[in-house]
Design an enzyme around this catalytic site. Structure first.
Site, PDB file in Angstrom:
ATOM      1  N   HIS A 307       0.857  -1.191   0.000  1.00 12.98           N
ATOM      2  CA  HIS A 307       0.000   0.000   0.000  1.00 12.98           C
ATOM      3  C   HIS A 307       0.888   1.234   0.000  1.00 12.98           C
ATOM      4  O   HIS A 307       1.948   1.253   0.612  1.00 12.98           O
ATOM      5  CB  HIS A 307      -0.897   0.013   1.253  1.00 12.98           C
ATOM      6  CG  HIS A 307      -2.062   0.925   1.127  1.00 12.98           C
ATOM      7  ND1 HIS A 307      -1.966   2.276   1.340  1.00 12.98           N
ATOM      8  CD2 HIS A 307      -3.341   0.675   0.769  1.00 12.98           C
ATOM      9  CE1 HIS A 307      -3.157   2.831   1.139  1.00 12.98           C
ATOM     10  NE2 HIS A 307      -4.004   1.880   0.800  1.00 12.98           N
ATOM     11  N   ASP A 364      -7.982  -5.121  -0.289  1.00 17.41           N
ATOM     12  CA  ASP A 364      -8.454  -5.985  -1.386  1.00 17.41           C
ATOM     13  C   ASP A 364      -8.129  -7.449  -1.179  1.00 17.41           C
ATOM     14  O   ASP A 364      -8.608  -8.302  -1.936  1.00 17.41           O
ATOM     15  CB  ASP A 364      -7.831  -5.507  -2.703  1.00 17.41           C
ATOM     16  CG  ASP A 364      -8.371  -4.137  -3.092  1.00 17.41           C
ATOM     17  OD1 ASP A 364      -7.575  -3.255  -3.451  1.00 17.41           O
ATOM     18  OD2 ASP A 364      -9.602  -3.946  -2.994  1.00 17.41           O
TER      19      ASP A 364
HETATM   20  C1  SDX Z   1      -6.064   0.249  -3.046  1.00 18.16           C
HETATM   21  O1  SDX Z   1      -4.251   4.726  -1.957  1.00 18.16           O
HETATM   22  C2  SDX Z   1      -5.244   4.095  -1.385  1.00 18.16           C
HETATM   23  O2  SDX Z   1      -5.687   4.430  -0.337  1.00 18.16           O
HETATM   24  C3  SDX Z   1      -5.779   2.928  -2.183  1.00 18.16           C
HETATM   25  C4  SDX Z   1      -6.830   2.076  -1.477  1.00 18.16           C
HETATM   26  C5  SDX Z   1      -8.120   2.837  -1.231  1.00 18.16           C
HETATM   27  O3  SDX Z   1      -8.847   2.479  -0.318  1.00 18.16           O
HETATM   28  O4  SDX Z   1      -8.435   3.756  -2.047  1.00 18.16           O
HETATM   29  O5  SDX Z   1      -6.340   1.595  -0.248  1.00 18.16           O
HETATM   30  C6  SDX Z   1      -7.235   0.873  -2.348  1.00 18.16           C
HETATM   31  O6  SDX Z   1      -5.766   0.624  -4.141  1.00 18.16           O
HETATM   32  C7  SDX Z   1      -5.258  -0.790  -2.322  1.00 18.16           C
HETATM   33  C8  SDX Z   1      -4.031  -1.291  -3.165  1.00 18.16           C
HETATM   34  C9  SDX Z   1      -4.540  -2.378  -4.116  1.00 18.16           C
HETATM   35  N1  SDX Z   1      -3.473  -2.721  -5.083  1.00 18.16           N
HETATM   36  C10 SDX Z   1      -2.846  -3.927  -4.989  1.00 18.16           C
HETATM   37  O7  SDX Z   1      -3.050  -4.765  -4.108  1.00 18.16           O
HETATM   38  C11 SDX Z   1      -1.863  -4.171  -6.125  1.00 18.16           C
HETATM   39  C12 SDX Z   1      -0.578  -4.784  -5.561  1.00 18.16           C
HETATM   40  N2  SDX Z   1       0.134  -3.745  -4.804  1.00 18.16           N
HETATM   41  C13 SDX Z   1       1.043  -2.951  -5.480  1.00 18.16           C
HETATM   42  O8  SDX Z   1       1.088  -2.877  -6.818  1.00 18.16           O
HETATM   43  C14 SDX Z   1       1.609  -1.779  -4.681  1.00 18.16           C
HETATM   44  O9  SDX Z   1       1.861  -2.215  -3.416  1.00 18.16           O
HETATM   45  C15 SDX Z   1       0.771  -0.510  -4.629  1.00 18.16           C
HETATM   46  C16 SDX Z   1       0.385  -0.056  -6.012  1.00 18.16           C
HETATM   47  C17 SDX Z   1      -0.451  -0.739  -3.834  1.00 18.16           C
HETATM   48  C18 SDX Z   1       1.612   0.566  -3.960  1.00 18.16           C
HETATM   49  O10 SDX Z   1       2.685   0.843  -4.786  1.00 18.16           O
HETATM   50  P1  SDX Z   1       3.791   1.942  -4.406  1.00 18.16           P
HETATM   51  O11 SDX Z   1       3.480   2.605  -3.115  1.00 18.16           O
HETATM   52  O12 SDX Z   1       3.997   2.804  -5.605  1.00 18.16           O
HETATM   53  O13 SDX Z   1       5.049   1.072  -4.090  1.00 18.16           O
HETATM   54  P2  SDX Z   1       6.046   0.540  -5.191  1.00 18.16           P
HETATM   55  O14 SDX Z   1       5.276   0.014  -6.363  1.00 18.16           O
HETATM   56  O15 SDX Z   1       7.072   1.598  -5.413  1.00 18.16           O
HETATM   57  O16 SDX Z   1       6.690  -0.717  -4.424  1.00 18.16           O
HETATM   58  C19 SDX Z   1       7.761  -0.553  -3.500  1.00 18.16           C
HETATM   59  C20 SDX Z   1       8.543  -1.864  -3.555  1.00 18.16           C
HETATM   60  C21 SDX Z   1       8.958  -2.248  -4.986  1.00 18.16           C
HETATM   61  O17 SDX Z   1      10.095  -3.071  -4.874  1.00 18.16           O
HETATM   62  P3  SDX Z   1      11.584  -2.394  -5.023  1.00 18.16           P
HETATM   63  O18 SDX Z   1      11.571  -1.506  -6.247  1.00 18.16           O
HETATM   64  O19 SDX Z   1      11.790  -1.615  -3.708  1.00 18.16           O
HETATM   65  O20 SDX Z   1      12.531  -3.571  -5.131  1.00 18.16           O
HETATM   66  O21 SDX Z   1       7.685  -2.945  -3.121  1.00 18.16           O
HETATM   67  C22 SDX Z   1       7.477  -3.836  -4.199  1.00 18.16           C
HETATM   68  C23 SDX Z   1       7.819  -3.099  -5.463  1.00 18.16           C
HETATM   69  O22 SDX Z   1       8.246  -4.017  -6.481  1.00 18.16           O
HETATM   70  N3  SDX Z   1       6.049  -4.219  -4.165  1.00 18.16           N
HETATM   71  C24 SDX Z   1       5.584  -5.455  -4.388  1.00 18.16           C
HETATM   72  C25 SDX Z   1       4.202  -5.357  -4.202  1.00 18.16           C
HETATM   73  N4  SDX Z   1       3.874  -4.103  -3.896  1.00 18.16           N
HETATM   74  C26 SDX Z   1       5.031  -3.397  -3.879  1.00 18.16           C
HETATM   75  N5  SDX Z   1       6.214  -6.608  -4.733  1.00 18.16           N
HETATM   76  C27 SDX Z   1       5.402  -7.694  -4.877  1.00 18.16           C
HETATM   77  N6  SDX Z   1       4.054  -7.695  -4.705  1.00 18.16           N
HETATM   78  C28 SDX Z   1       3.432  -6.540  -4.375  1.00 18.16           C
HETATM   79  N7  SDX Z   1       2.116  -6.538  -4.214  1.00 18.16           N
END
Ligand code: SDX
Length: 428
Positions: A307, A364
């Site tokens: 998140h 989710d």
């Molecule tokens: C919602 O903003 C809100 O409030 C949203 C929400 C709401 O109520 O409105 O809460 C609803 O959207 C919840 C999120 C649902 N999405 C997912 O579950 C999709 C999977 N999660 C990700 O794609 C990710 O965690 C995000 C999009 C939710 C957040 O992304 P960020 O904050 O931009 O973080 P990032 O992509 O920069 O990740 C940081 C690191 C990365 O690795 P490194 O580059 O440091 O090596 O964490 C890793 C990412 O690769 N990472 C994951 C991951 N999420 C982040 N690796 C594997 N699986 C994951 N799910």
């Protein structure tokens, strides 16, 4: 607390006023930065940028706190109902019984949609994703209620548009499902409460009596409450940005629906269910999929994990996880996907990759288990998220308008070509 921050740029000192919110959140106000320095700030994804001041929702990502108008989410999920929470978010206080009855009555009596809206359904193929139908038909309401386009409309007109939208989203959502399965549409009933009426429109069938199950109604109320607002997330920021151009509530929310549809945002609940089903079909080896999520050469992410703000457990995920157990027990359902989800969670929570990055289950991760248990098809999961989030979108749009916030127009740093002269095609 410091009154201001000093920025030293090109030998000049600039004072940036510091502002502090009621929960001690602090910001530098850079509203005059470009005029004073010629500089703008750059913050891809707005990870460090506050877009507005808001009194609606407070969340603390480190502590895993979420409150709507000051009320903790766990108390609202336990004791309130969706329409009461919608009233709280939109109007700022818990309603009296009379206020709630009036609000519910207004909404109940606007659930019917114009027959010409029903005709639009006929144009969609049965394969149309319900989120695409939802955003299209919400925007189409501007055609039926053109006064909603007036940015100087009276508060009474705005309230009428709010009642219409909360009421009709449930009918449009249920009809988009019926359209996808080729069933006859169920028209809304004024003798049912909001959640019961939605379930009736979704699942009633001409050849059998539809029984309202209180366990299912209670679970749906809880899920809608838990999704109702989440401060400046992607889709809410979209609603605010579109609304800041004096676009109508219907047009702004339609844009929010499309932002929510993204698989990294609200679309994740559908992705989680498809991921759990894929793991099940693959033999249930959860560690294999955790390893895939860690592999930078593999585009797979553990959907429902991580998140932007919560670097601790998403408080909503905790409530939903318990509710999933309760609902499955109450309905006598043994869903193997719940076991896979629990194993996946355990594997991830003990894995350094996830621990170091503070990746926890988000709203989710478990919600789909409950939606599935109450009969909601996977393609409708994000539609249910939109139904829940609607009061939040409305409250944020209304706050932005009432605060007379300026049109949103971010700046950029240009990195393209310097000036060059046009050349004819024969010289290229
Ligand atoms: C919602 O903003 C809100 O409030 C949203 C929400 C709401 O109520 O409105 O809460 C609803 O959207 C919840 C999120 C649902 N999405 C997912 O579950 C999709 C999977 N999660 C990700 O794609 C990710 O965690 C995000 C999009 C939710 C957040 O992304 P960020 O904050 O931009 O973080 P990032 O992509 O920069 O990740 C940081 C690191 C990365 O690795 P490194 O580059 O440091 O090596 O964490 C890793 C990412 O690769 N990472 C994951 C991951 N999420 C982040 N690796 C594997 N699986 C994951 N799910």
């Amino acid at each position: 607390m410091a009154e201001s921050a000093e920025l030293i740029l090109d030998g000049k000192s600039i004072s940036l006023p510091v502002i502090e919110g009621t929960e001690n959140e602090k910001a530098f106000d850079i509203g005059k930065l470009r005029d004073q320095t010629g500089y703008v700030t750059l913050d891809s994804g707005y990870k460090n940028t506050g877009a507005t001041k808001s009194a609606i929702t407070f969340l603390d990502g480190e502590e895993g706190i979420l409150r709507y108008r000051g009320y903790p989410i766990d108390q609202l999920a336990e004791k309130s109902n969706f329409l009461e929470v919608a009233y709280l978010l939109i109007y700022g206080s818990l309603p009296t019984q009379t206020e709630l009855d009036t609000f519910a009555h207004q909404i109940t009596n606007h659930t019917l949609v114009h027959e010409d809206v029903r005709k639009i359904f006929d144009g969609f193929p049965s394969t149309a994703h319900p989120m695409g139908i939802l955003s299209s038909l919400i925007c189409s309401l501007t055609a039926f209620y053109p006064k909603s386009l007036d940015p100087n409309q009276s508060p009474e007109e705005t309230n009428l548009n709010i009642f219409r939208l909360i009421a009709k989203i449930s009918t449009i959502a249920a009809w988009s499902y019926k359209n996808s399965v080729g069933h006859p549409l169920n028209y809304p009933r004024n003798d049912l409460d909001y959640c019961s009426n939605f379930l009736y429109m979704m699942f009633a069938f001409p050849t059998e009596k539809y029984e309202i199950n209180p366990v299912v109604v209670s679970a749906l109320n809880k899920l809608l409450i838990l999704h109702a607002d989440h401060e400046q997330n992607c889709s809410t920021s979209t609603v605010r940005l579109v609304g800041s151009a004096n676009a109508s509530l219907y047009g702004s929310v339609s844009a929010g629906v499309n932002a929510l549809w993204g698989p990294l945002h609200g679309g994740a609940n559908q992705e989680v269910m498809e991921m759990l089903e894929a793991i099940q079909q693959d033999g249930g080896n959860t560690q294999k999929w955790v390893d895939k999520a860690k592999d930078k050469d593999d585009s797979f992410r553990l959907m429902g994990f991580g998140h932007r703000v919560y670097k601790n457990f998403d408080p909503r995920a905790k409530i939903i996880k318990k509710a999933a157990d309760d609902v499955l027990k109450a309905l006598g359902i043994d869903d193997p996907l719940l076991k896979i989800a629990q194993e996946l969670e355990q594997a991830a929570l003990t894995d350094p990759y996830f621990v170091e990055r503070k990746l926890y289950p988000n709203v989710d991760f478990y919600s789909g288990i409950i939606y599935r248990a109450i009969g909601i098809p996977t393609e409708m999961f994000t539609v249910l998220f939109a139904m829940g989030r609607l009061p939040g979108w409305i409250a944020q749009w209304k706050e932005m308008r009432e605060n007379k916030e300026p049109i949103g127009r971010p700046r950029q740093i240009y990195t393209g070509e310097l000036e060059r002269d046009y050349v004819g095609i024969e010289q290229r």
